[in-house]
Design an enzyme around this catalytic site. Sequence first.
Site: not given
Length: 376
Positions: A44, A314, A266, A138
């Site tokens: 998966k 990013m 930043y 779940r």
Amino acid sequence: MTAVAVPTRDMSTRPELHVDLEAIAANTRLFTARTAGEVMAVVKADGFGHGAADVARTALANGATRLGITSLTEGFALREAGLDAAVLSWLNPVDADWAAARRARIDVAVPSREHLLAIAAAGPGSRVHLHLDTGMARDGAASHEWSELCAIAAGLQSRGEIRVVGVMGHLGCAGTPKHPDTDTGRIRFGWALDVALAAGLDPADQHLAATAATLTDPRTHYTMSRIGAGLVGIDPSRTSTLRPALTLTAPIVTVREVRPGTPVGYDHTWVADRHTTLALLPIGYADGLPRRTSGRAEVQIAGRRCPLVGRISMDMAVIDVGDLSVRAGDIATVFGSGDTGEPTVRDWADWAETIEHEIVTGLGSRLHRTTRGSHR
Ligand SMILES: *Cc1c(COP(=O)(O)O)cnc(C)c1O
């Protein structure tokens, strides 16, 4: 899937994600040696970020006998990639395309009465695994629904509408060896099998364990283990030595010398306290480096661990290389096997206060991928 020809480029000009198929092969063999049952390779989330078809082929060539995925979409993709092994899909909405699943020979897990009826209504011949919630609240049917689910399934099977080939559960705390929930889950699973047999079902596939339980508790093995994380070198129980299969590298884009007092990145969260050299890497949180590791993470350059400084952006990260003499084009190892002292995925998970699974499945799709080794 067809291979797209790409222009040959200098490998050092972009970040590269290398997938080591030999590590996946060795990990698969470790699991087939640890259990007398079958090994289902769980691929998966694109094979835990390692490439679903590559992981599937490698695992099947090294002793795994089946494939497991969550959604049918992932199963169809495996078929399109040319894989014809048995596949089980265990997470689908009630109105999934069950007829297409049957045509693609994909077994489906049944977590509810509604699912069972919808599967039967889509035409005869579906192979199903009844799925009990063994303790996570779940996925899977609740215990109080189980007898009815088995009874309905037995009725549908006797009319030739479906075939119940398996019963499955899943353990929520097996990453902690000897956790009492594993015993509780195993006892619940044994009860579920008894109820299924008493209803007249005869499920050949009985599967409860994933990576951690397979490694730590043979009583959970039954006829099959579903192994995902372990194939790619992740052991949630931290009891075995598996081989990590990913190496991520990035080339230095630019190098700059800075004076003491120079703020970086930043928000100026890091300020140089001495003369030093900074190297820029073209990789950031869009590529899967968690921003919250800013201030903790390291990479390896020329054999030395160097800290990332300031905020991860990013698309970029800044490395303090100190007095190392580096040039644009030199390669930084973001993570790898750890064999030569480079950071590992586990290090990144620790820095991000998460698990390795989240790091490997969060890698960005723009990373260029290559495989090392053969599927054998
Ligand atoms: C993901 C998953 C697995 C594989 O678990 P690992 O710990 O990665 O081996 C097995 N079964 C179910 C139901 C899953 O969702």
